[in-house]
Design an enzyme around this catalytic site. Sequence first.
Site, PDB file in Angstrom:
ATOM      1  N   ASP A  83      -3.228   4.280  -2.292  1.00  0.00           N
ATOM      2  CA  ASP A  83      -4.532   4.669  -1.396  1.00  0.00           C
ATOM      3  C   ASP A  83      -4.953   6.169  -1.809  1.00  0.00           C
ATOM      4  O   ASP A  83      -4.443   7.206  -1.881  1.00  0.00           O
ATOM      5  CB  ASP A  83      -4.100   4.876   0.061  1.00  0.00           C
ATOM      6  CG  ASP A  83      -5.145   4.893   1.190  1.00  0.00           C
ATOM      7  OD1 ASP A  83      -6.058   3.812   1.163  1.00  0.00           O
ATOM      8  OD2 ASP A  83      -5.301   6.068   1.839  1.00  0.00           O
TER       9      ASP A  83
ATOM     10  N   GLU B  91      -6.475   3.514  -5.994  1.00  0.00           N
ATOM     11  CA  GLU B  91      -7.811   3.434  -5.272  1.00  0.00           C
ATOM     12  C   GLU B  91      -8.386   4.603  -5.719  1.00  0.00           C
ATOM     13  O   GLU B  91      -7.996   5.747  -5.096  1.00  0.00           O
ATOM     14  CB  GLU B  91      -7.708   3.342  -3.850  1.00  0.00           C
ATOM     15  CG  GLU B  91      -9.033   3.036  -3.210  1.00  0.00           C
ATOM     16  CD  GLU B  91      -9.114   3.405  -1.646  1.00  0.00           C
ATOM     17  OE1 GLU B  91     -10.082   3.081  -0.929  1.00  0.00           O
ATOM     18  OE2 GLU B  91      -8.293   4.427  -1.246  1.00  0.00           O
TER      19      GLU B  91
ATOM     20  N   ASP C  98       0.901  -1.247   0.095  1.00  0.00           N
ATOM     21  CA  ASP C  98       0.177  -0.054   0.015  1.00  0.00           C
ATOM     22  C   ASP C  98       0.729   1.272   0.056  1.00  0.00           C
ATOM     23  O   ASP C  98       1.869   1.297   0.738  1.00  0.00           O
ATOM     24  CB  ASP C  98      -0.752  -0.155   1.260  1.00  0.00           C
ATOM     25  CG  ASP C  98      -2.462   0.215   1.112  1.00  0.00           C
ATOM     26  OD1 ASP C  98      -2.684   1.203   0.614  1.00  0.00           O
ATOM     27  OD2 ASP C  98      -3.014  -0.745   1.363  1.00  0.00           O
TER      28      ASP C  98
ATOM     29  N   HIS D 111     -10.774  -4.615   2.921  1.00  0.00           N
ATOM     30  CA  HIS D 111     -10.836  -4.447   4.400  1.00  0.00           C
ATOM     31  C   HIS D 111     -11.732  -3.149   5.004  1.00  0.00           C
ATOM     32  O   HIS D 111     -11.821  -2.731   5.930  1.00  0.00           O
ATOM     33  CB  HIS D 111      -9.331  -3.994   4.786  1.00  0.00           C
ATOM     34  CG  HIS D 111      -8.918  -2.810   4.059  1.00  0.00           C
ATOM     35  ND1 HIS D 111      -8.782  -2.631   2.981  1.00  0.00           N
ATOM     36  CD2 HIS D 111      -8.604  -1.503   4.512  1.00  0.00           C
ATOM     37  CE1 HIS D 111      -8.502  -1.558   2.489  1.00  0.00           C
ATOM     38  NE2 HIS D 111      -8.405  -0.860   3.593  1.00  0.00           N
ATOM     39  N   ASP D 112     -12.460  -2.522   3.875  1.00  0.00           N
ATOM     40  CA  ASP D 112     -13.430  -1.262   4.115  1.00  0.00           C
ATOM     41  C   ASP D 112     -14.647  -1.609   4.034  1.00  0.00           C
ATOM     42  O   ASP D 112     -15.666  -0.896   4.084  1.00  0.00           O
ATOM     43  CB  ASP D 112     -12.857  -0.195   3.282  1.00  0.00           C
ATOM     44  CG  ASP D 112     -11.608   0.445   3.371  1.00  0.00           C
ATOM     45  OD1 ASP D 112     -11.100   0.233   4.492  1.00  0.00           O
ATOM     46  OD2 ASP D 112     -10.949   0.920   2.518  1.00  0.00           O
TER      47      ASP D 112
HETATM   48  O1  TEU Z   1     -10.186   4.425   1.826  1.00  0.00           O
HETATM   49  C1  TEU Z   1     -10.498   5.342   1.031  1.00  0.00           C
HETATM   50  C2  TEU Z   1     -11.676   5.637   1.075  1.00  0.00           C
HETATM   51  O2  TEU Z   1     -12.307   6.316   0.202  1.00  0.00           O
HETATM   52  C3  TEU Z   1     -12.843   5.657   2.289  1.00  0.00           C
HETATM   53  O3  TEU Z   1     -13.680   6.478   2.274  1.00  0.00           O
HETATM   54  C4  TEU Z   1     -13.452   4.316   2.315  1.00  0.00           C
HETATM   55  O4  TEU Z   1     -14.270   4.326   1.445  1.00  0.00           O
HETATM   56  C5  TEU Z   1     -14.101   4.165   3.676  1.00  0.00           C
HETATM   57  O5  TEU Z   1     -13.301   3.511   4.353  1.00  0.00           O
HETATM   58  C6  TEU Z   1     -15.448   3.638   3.630  1.00  0.00           C
HETATM   59  O6  TEU Z   1     -15.878   3.252   4.713  1.00  0.00           O
HETATM   60  C7  TEU Z   1      -8.768   4.220   2.059  1.00  0.00           C
HETATM   61  C8  TEU Z   1      -8.572   2.855   2.936  1.00  0.00           C
HETATM   62  O7  TEU Z   1      -8.688   1.746   1.899  1.00  0.00           O
HETATM   63  C9  TEU Z   1      -8.873   2.930   4.201  1.00  0.00           C
HETATM   64  O8  TEU Z   1      -8.800   1.765   4.966  1.00  0.00           O
HETATM   65  C10 TEU Z   1      -8.424   4.198   4.741  1.00  0.00           C
HETATM   66  O9  TEU Z   1      -9.063   4.527   6.167  1.00  0.00           O
HETATM   67  C11 TEU Z   1      -8.590   5.303   3.927  1.00  0.00           C
HETATM   68  O10 TEU Z   1      -8.330   5.293   2.627  1.00  0.00           O
HETATM   69  C12 TEU Z   1      -7.427   6.403   4.627  1.00  0.00           C
HETATM   70  O11 TEU Z   1      -6.417   6.191   4.364  1.00  0.00           O
END
Ligand code: TEU
Length: 531
Positions: free
Chosen positions: A199, A255, A98, A327-328
Amino acid sequence: MDRKWWKEGVVYQIYPRSFNDSNGDGIGDLNGIREKLGYLKDLGVDIIWLCPVYESPNDDNGYDISNYYDIMDEFGTLEDMDRLIAEAHQMGLKIIMDLVVNHSSDEHPWFIKSRSSKDNPYRDFYIWRKGKGDQPPNNWGSYFGGSAWEYDEESGEYYLHLFSKKQPDLNWENPELRKKVYKMMRWWLDKGIDGFRMDTINMLSKTSGLPDAKDLDGRYSFSGEHWLNGPAIHQYLHEMYEEVLSDYDIMTVGETPGVSAETGLKYVAFDRKELDMLIHFELMDIDSGKNKWERKNFALKDFKKIFTKWNKELENRGWICNYLNNHDQPRVVSRFGNDREYREESAKMLATLLLTMPGTPFVYQGEEIGMTNVTFEKIDEYRDIETMNFYQKKMADGESRDKVMDIIHKRSRDNARTPMQWNDNKNAGFTEGTPWIKVNPNYKMINVKRALADKGSIYWYYHKLLRLRKFYKELFVYAKYCPILPGHQKTFAYLRLFNEEKMLVILNFSSGESIFILPDNIEYDEKELLL
Ligand code: TEU
Ligand code: CA
């Protein structure tokens, strides 16, 4: 079309904190991952994506980096990382990391210096502004709730943080900052990693002047109209390509929340020299209302439309990846499948979709055994900052606790972050100690050991699909995509066409029988049932 290893490979995403703990402190780590490389190789994936393992105070589980050149103590050491890379490579596995450079931790030395005084050379590494009276500089909201601005007493200015206040946004307009990021990227690539998952990479460029946003959701705006796909974003990414990426045979995946197929193409078109592929959010947003906490129903035809639109727009011009969870996001079998009576069937059906669509497939840890969402009773069993902030806000607003917990059960990011379920021993074999987040209580039934012992399991289905994908590479990877019966309410069906060969995929998304009649215009001489 050009052949590339990153088009043919399948990615397996590891959330290191929850994958495998090697030393009994309850936290997954690099040596724990090393112990499981054989498992991943046997499964048949090719590329490992590691969520952030850098030094971090863990306000957002590693997405708040305080040192880009070192490993988080809890995860191990740089030597462990070198060993992980070397062993993975020996086994023919690639590793991507990442890259989190929209923001750093507030404990990063750059930010400590930036904050120390208005004329420190690092001041301009971050985004500082005066407030409007006693209000923040504008109405931008943070993804984790509230204003995106935090006041700093000392200097009387605010800094921007699109995520938590411990994740200040870096100022990409500053060429010195950009140089430092490129240097750091080279350092990792020279260590031998095979690429980056970048990210929130389409947030680097903010509208100049940082104006107020129009569409408010309460007091603040969360729509990203002034930070998604901003004015200089393609300039930065092309520069990154010229300065770093073009020198290595690597894979890059951005992303990019808030991109459509049209705007997405600009990031990944083969001739633009920016990124190799992107992670779009259209499927992940399909059941959201104004924001992720609001759920709405959707029809299968809308689900299909998303795939068809992206494929049409990108065909022969660019590349994407496909993912159904990460993971989100909630667990796919609980979200787009049925995790009760048809857990096995729906997990296999979704696997078929993931692995037969054009684009590089991303499998998230535990997906291959059909891991499900979790229903923690108490809020203090949750760990995710986004979930905690949401709960506190809703409680302060006087909403019913049961209602709020119900939403959290469906939407919390912790659904995906409970420990990997390896066996039916204590803590699912994840740790000898106390896990940092509780194991899903269904681990006695859903675990790797049990899946391996049952030839009809979800695991073995993935195993077979992954081998078919290698054997029929043209059909799975490079073939043209043609949807059939786009309006069918229960079935998602499509053809993949490569020269004289065809692959027909028929997926029943309903919990009942679905009749599928092969359209007359599909011709074949010989046919074989692949799966
Ligand atoms: O997520 C980016 C993002 O767009 C977030 O709004 C995500 O959609 C959110 O977690 C939704 O609930 C990335 C990473 O994947 C995430 O784990 C991080 O918290 C975030 O960036 C900040 O670095
Ligand atoms: Ca550990």
